[in-house]
Scaffold this motif. Structure first.
Motif, PDB file in Angstrom:
ATOM      1  N   VAL A 502       0.851  -1.186   0.000  1.00 15.80           N
ATOM      2  CA  VAL A 502       0.000   0.000   0.000  1.00 15.80           C
ATOM      3  C   VAL A 502       0.891   1.242   0.000  1.00 15.80           C
ATOM      4  CG1 VAL A 502      -1.784   1.251   1.240  1.00 15.80           C
ATOM      5  CG2 VAL A 502      -1.802  -1.249   1.218  1.00 15.80           C
ATOM      6  N   GLY A 503       0.586   2.197  -0.872  1.00 14.52           N
ATOM      7  CA  GLY A 503       1.346   3.436  -0.959  1.00 14.52           C
ATOM      8  C   GLY A 503       1.278   4.014  -2.359  1.00 14.52           C
ATOM      9  N   LEU A 504       1.490   5.316  -2.445  1.00 20.81           N
ATOM     10  CA  LEU A 504       1.389   5.986  -3.744  1.00 20.81           C
ATOM     11  C   LEU A 504       2.430   5.464  -4.719  1.00 20.81           C
ATOM     12  CD1 LEU A 504       0.113   8.163  -5.509  1.00 20.81           C
ATOM     13  CD2 LEU A 504       1.736   9.815  -4.528  1.00 20.81           C
ATOM     14  N   ILE A 505       3.681   5.358  -4.267  1.00 24.76           N
ATOM     15  CA  ILE A 505       4.750   4.890  -5.155  1.00 24.76           C
ATOM     16  C   ILE A 505       4.522   3.433  -5.535  1.00 24.76           C
ATOM     17  CG2 ILE A 505       7.227   4.472  -5.326  1.00 24.76           C
ATOM     18  CD1 ILE A 505       7.666   6.852  -3.497  1.00 24.76           C
ATOM     19  N   GLU A 506       4.138   2.600  -4.571  1.00 28.03           N
ATOM     20  CA  GLU A 506       3.909   1.180  -4.849  1.00 28.03           C
ATOM     21  C   GLU A 506       2.755   1.012  -5.832  1.00 28.03           C
ATOM     22  OE1 GLU A 506       4.282   2.500  -1.957  1.00 28.03           O
ATOM     23  OE2 GLU A 506       5.980   1.515  -0.961  1.00 28.03           O
ATOM     24  N   ASN A 507       1.693   1.801  -5.667  1.00 28.31           N
ATOM     25  CA  ASN A 507       0.549   1.704  -6.570  1.00 28.31           C
ATOM     26  C   ASN A 507       0.931   2.131  -7.983  1.00 28.31           C
ATOM     27  OD1 ASN A 507      -2.168   1.226  -7.219  1.00 28.31           O
ATOM     28  ND2 ASN A 507      -2.664   3.394  -6.977  1.00 28.31           N
ATOM     29  N   LEU A 508       1.733   3.193  -8.107  1.00 30.27           N
ATOM     30  CA  LEU A 508       2.182   3.647  -9.421  1.00 30.27           C
ATOM     31  C   LEU A 508       3.078   2.611 -10.077  1.00 30.27           C
ATOM     32  CD1 LEU A 508       2.346   5.870 -11.556  1.00 30.27           C
ATOM     33  CD2 LEU A 508       4.235   6.881 -10.248  1.00 30.27           C
ATOM     34  N   TRP A 509       3.964   2.026  -9.283  1.00 33.36           N
ATOM     35  CA  TRP A 509       4.866   1.000  -9.821  1.00 33.36           C
ATOM     36  C   TRP A 509       4.087  -0.213 -10.318  1.00 33.36           C
ATOM     37  CZ3 TRP A 509       9.391   0.372 -11.803  1.00 33.36           C
ATOM     38  CH2 TRP A 509       9.995  -0.884 -11.847  1.00 33.36           C
ATOM     39  N   ARG A 510       3.034  -0.591  -9.574  1.00 32.53           N
ATOM     40  CA  ARG A 510       2.225  -1.739 -10.003  1.00 32.53           C
ATOM     41  C   ARG A 510       1.493  -1.444 -11.307  1.00 32.53           C
ATOM     42  NH1 ARG A 510      -3.054  -3.493  -8.280  1.00 32.53           N
ATOM     43  NH2 ARG A 510      -3.070  -1.837  -6.723  1.00 32.53           N
ATOM     44  N   ARG A 511       0.993  -0.217 -11.457  1.00 31.87           N
ATOM     45  CA  ARG A 511       0.287   0.141 -12.698  1.00 31.87           C
ATOM     46  C   ARG A 511       1.236   0.182 -13.893  1.00 31.87           C
ATOM     47  NH1 ARG A 511      -4.849   1.790 -11.941  1.00 31.87           N
ATOM     48  NH2 ARG A 511      -5.495   2.247  -9.787  1.00 31.87           N
ATOM     49  N   LEU A 512       2.515   0.408 -13.620  1.00 28.81           N
ATOM     50  CA  LEU A 512       3.500   0.384 -14.695  1.00 28.81           C
ATOM     51  C   LEU A 512       3.987  -1.020 -15.011  1.00 28.81           C
ATOM     52  CD1 LEU A 512       5.642   3.518 -13.719  1.00 28.81           C
ATOM     53  CD2 LEU A 512       3.967   3.328 -15.585  1.00 28.81           C
TER      54      LEU A 512
END
Length: 836
Positions: A502-512
């Motif tokens: 959970v986290g903004l960076i982790e969520n962005l990385w997963r979407r990439l």
């Protein structure tokens, strides 16, 4: 949750066609037959009766075995596997003692009283009946089929020396209205063979009981009774409907069994059978017999054996009825010295400690185990040999050589979790590593049980780290945002762990397209959540996407895992507690179990104990063995108090006493210098003196309830329970007294301690149990600290628990410092002003 109504009406439904034929085939051939709707059941023919014995005749496939034609049909029974006992032992009727070991001396046959009536001639089998409920099969709340999990089963086992000749199922159901409206059916299967179908309609939802005859040949030692709701292919596609479609098999559902007890022969190698069988799901009753001249050493040996059998029973219940100078009607274990007489039986002569198994003179189908010794040491040696390792096979007598009985060290109980290092969940699961894996979407939770010493102590603000390594399935149809791993301990919710970090960076990385799976998390567990008996619970709550196919939802090929390398770390805790505390005793037999072999424990009985008092003592010893996994090999038993125990080293230890209130002289001696009193068979609480009240107030002990406890005792007639206080023989030890107003009340303690509700509410130093009001606990006397902590922590602990004294000391120090400063400053001012 509303309680389900008890079933009141019995209806009979039939098994599938072919069941009646299968019941008549005595060779036990299992036939495959199709399921049809339930109809009126066919009555089961009564078993044939042997006119010579007036007992049901044994089936043709019981010994002696009749030669069978070569038609590839084999008898099916619930007899023991070949590797558990020699097959020839079960059917043989040979009454000659067997001894195949040249190192063993020839036994001396026990002598029966010639004046006694001759034993009746009884066949090699004995009729037995039993009734096993779903609650006794490990489902105390019943079994619910709901949502996507519309198929499940229950395992139940039967003793290996029993053969079932007749069986029937009494089925009680509770069905949701939505499931009734679908007009589905419930399919029943036993060991993979169909038993029949029951329509789930309005007529089957009235709390009725449905009876089904089961072919006896289908019932074996280990059985799987399974249930499946038809129409599952359509219901599983209706996601999130688990609260809408459900059927509950009520815990009162039962299987009634009629069978025959086999004579397994006189073979010490079968021990603990036939006295205790691990396949027995219901409570085992193991009778212990003593002579009329019973000594404390006899009871000590019996306590050792009881604790060992309690250790074997694990989650099962075991009870130890006691008879004095009489023989049991069935199996039993007798303790005494050679030449002693128990009922009509004279114990055989022996040169030393020995163990022997004989036929019960009352009924030779049952066996008597004789534990013999010429003195207390030999009796202890015989008992230790019986429980310390496997017994030799194909012998009925064993001479016991002298050996050293190893002693326990503090907190070395094998069933207690190690507090010196992190312990992995794989270690706690043992050989059952598959229990850390969940199959499919709809599944049961993962449960990891462990026991801990009840005196674990950690300072406020310190927590117990629990690291969880886990893996969700990697499937594209899983809704990873909604799926969770729910973690709890002892039914207390801890945390929900996500699939991804959970986290903004982790969520962005997963979407990439990056890997953001969270497969490790450390939970900080509060120390107060750890009890003597604990259970960590994990549930993978997997949410499928809306477009997930039905074939996936019903698949068992989906794995969710808890890594065995996950661990719980109690190495930061200390062993420290305040005693007396009865919750420690009922939870883990503490403080006696601190040394698991009871080498620092005295079990005390009145001068002339009754059978029921010994019965209760043996049950308490059994609970200790179950809690620690170690027999009480060094326990000492004493009868009565003579008044000279002050300098007796036997009393310089923790004492566990069993008595009834009717033995006033013994109780008055026992309770002397304690907060409790006894007068004319009634117990009371002494009124604290003014000095005692002042000390309690100064030490912060503000929650004692002596007046409330005394009022409750004076207004209660029949009761049983526990009393605890600091030992007057040794200030570092504690006394716990199991007592009751009479023998009948005392015996009820065994069932009381099987109740989770009663166990959870036993605390303080006085616990009173009545049939009307349940359990009431009180704190009456002063507690004292025990255990070890660093000195600086002890200073902080004393300061935190003695706040009044600390405040008075602080006030006194402030006053002294203030007066000293006042004098110094006044002199300084006078000197400055030139004054004397």
């Amino acid at each position: 949750m509303n309680r389900l109504p008890e079933p009141t009406v019995k209806r009979r439904f039939s098994a599938v066609p072919g069941a009646s034929l299968l019941r008549k085939i005595t060779t036990g051939l299992l036939l495959t037959f199709s399921s049809l709707p339930f109809t009126q059941a066919e009555e089961t023919p009564a078993p044939a009766v042997d006119p010579a014995t007036s007992l049901p005749a044994a089936p043709s496939w019981l010994p002696p075995v009749t030669p069978m034609p070569e038609d590839n049909t084999t008898p099916v029974s619930n007899a023991a596997p070949a590797d558990s006992a020699p097959a020839a032992d079960a059917p043989q009727a040979d009454t000659t003692p067997v001894n195949n070991s040249s190192s063993l001396s020839a036994p001396v046959a026990p002598v029966t009283d010639p004046t006694a009536a001759p034993a009746p001639v009884i066949p090699l089998v004995q009729p037995v009946t039993s009734n096993i409920t779903v609650a006794e099969m490990g489902q105390p709340n019943g079994l619910t089929l709901s949502g996507g999990q519309l198929q499940s089963g229950i395992l139940f086992t039967l003793p290996a020396d029993e053969v079932v000749t007749n069986a029937h199922l009494s089925l009680a159901l509770k069905i949701s209205p939505a499931l009734i409206a679908r007009d589905t059916t419930l399919e029943l299967m036993l060991n993979g063979q169909p038993l029949g179908n029951l329509p789930l309609n309005q007529s089957s939802n009235g709390g009725d009981v449905y009876d089904l005859d089961i072919p006896s040949a289908m019932v074996v030692s280990s059985n799987n009774l399974s249930f499946r709701v038809h129409d599952s292919n359509t219901m599983t596609c209706e996601k999130d409907q688990s609260d809408k479609y459900w059927v509950t098999i009520l815990p009162t559902t039962s299987i009634g069994l009629e069978g025959q007890q086999l004579n397994i022969g006189r073979n010490l190698g079968n021990f603990p059978r036939p006295f205790f069988d691990g396949l027995q799901m219901q409570e085992s009753k193991i009778t212990m017999g003593f002579t009329s001249s019973m000594k404390p050493g006899d009871v000590s040996a019996a306590a050792m054996v009881s604790s060992y059998l309690g250790m074997l029973s694990d989650y099962r219940s075991v009870d130890f009825p006691v008879i004095l100078n009489d023989l049991p009607d069935q199996n039993g274990i007798l303790f005494g010295k050679p030449g002693d007489k128990i009922g009509s039986l004279t114990l055989p002569a022996s040169n030393g400690a020995s163990i022997q198994i004989i036929d019960n003179p009352i009924n030779p189908v049952y066996k008597l185990l004789l534990v013999l010794g010429n003195d207390d040491n030999e009796l202890r040696q015989a008992a230790y040999r019986l429980i310390s390792g496997g017994m030799p096979n194909s012998v009925d007598h064993l001479d016991v050589a002298q050996q050293t009985i190893p002693a326990s060290k503090p907190y070395d109980a094998p069933r207690w979790i190690d507090t010196s290092r992190p312990v992995t969940l794989g270690e706690l699961a043992g050989k059952d590593q598959d229990s850390l894996i969940s199959n499919g979407i709809y599944h049961d939770g993962i449960q990891v049980a462990f026991r801990a010493a009840p005196d674990l102590f950690m300072w406020d603000g310190h927590n117990i780290p629990v690291r969880i390594d886990y893996r969700f399935p990697t499937e594209n149809w899983i809704d990873e945002d909604s799926s969770r791993l729910n973690v709890s301990i002892n039914s207390n919710y801890l945390r929900s762990l996500t699939v991804n970090k959970v986290g903004l960076i982790e969520n962005l990385w997963r979407r990439l397209g990056g890997d953001s799976r969270q497969e490790r998390y450390t939970i900080q567990l509060a120390p107060y959540l750890i009890y003597g008996d604990n259970q960590l619970q994990f549930y993978f709550d997997i949410k499928p996407k809306k477009d997930a196919p039905c074939s996936i939802l019903t698949s068992d090929n989906i794995k969710s895992r808890i890594d065995p390398k996950s661990f719980i770390d109690l190495s930061g805790s200390y062993h420290f507690a305040q005693l007396p505390n009865l919750s420690y005793f009922v939870g883990a037999s503490y403080p006696y179990s601190k040394l698991a072999d009871f080498s620092d424990t005295l079990m005390l009985l009145p001068q002339t104990p009754t059978a029921d008092e010994i019965h209760t003592l043996l049950n308490l010893a059994s609970r200790a063995g179950k809690a620690t996994g170690v027999p009480v090999n060094h326990v000492q038993v004493a009868f009565g108090l003579k008044g000279d125990e002050q300098n007796n080293p036997l009393f310089d230890r923790d004492i566990l006493a069993v008595t009834t209130l009717g033995d006033t002289p013994f109780n008055q001696q026992l309770l002397a210098d304690s907060p409790f009193s006894i007068n004319a068979g009634a117990m009371g609480v002494k009124t604290p003196t003014e000095v005692q009240r002042l000390v309690a107030w100064l030490t912060g002990d503000w929650y004692r309830q002596p007046v409330d406890a005394d009022r409750y005792l004076s207004s209660t007639g029949a009761w049983r329970g526990f009393v605890s206080y600091r030992s007057r023989w040794s200030n570092d030890h504690v006394v716990v007294v199991a007592t009751g107003t009479d023998d009948q009340q005392l015996l009820k303690i065994h069932n009381d301690l099987k109740s989770p509700k009663i166990n959870a509410n036993v605390r303080g130093d006085l616990a009173i149990i009545t049939d009307e009001n349940g359990i009431r606990s009180f704190s009456v006397g002063q507690q004292f600290p025990t255990g070890q902590m660093p000195w600086y922590m002890m200073v902080l602990w004393y300061a935190s628990t003695h706040i009044v004294i600390l405040s008075l000391i602080a006030t006194l120090v402030s006053l002294v410092i203030g007066l000293s400063l006042f004098v110094v400053l006044r002199r300084h001012a006078a000197k400055r002003l030139g004054q004397k």
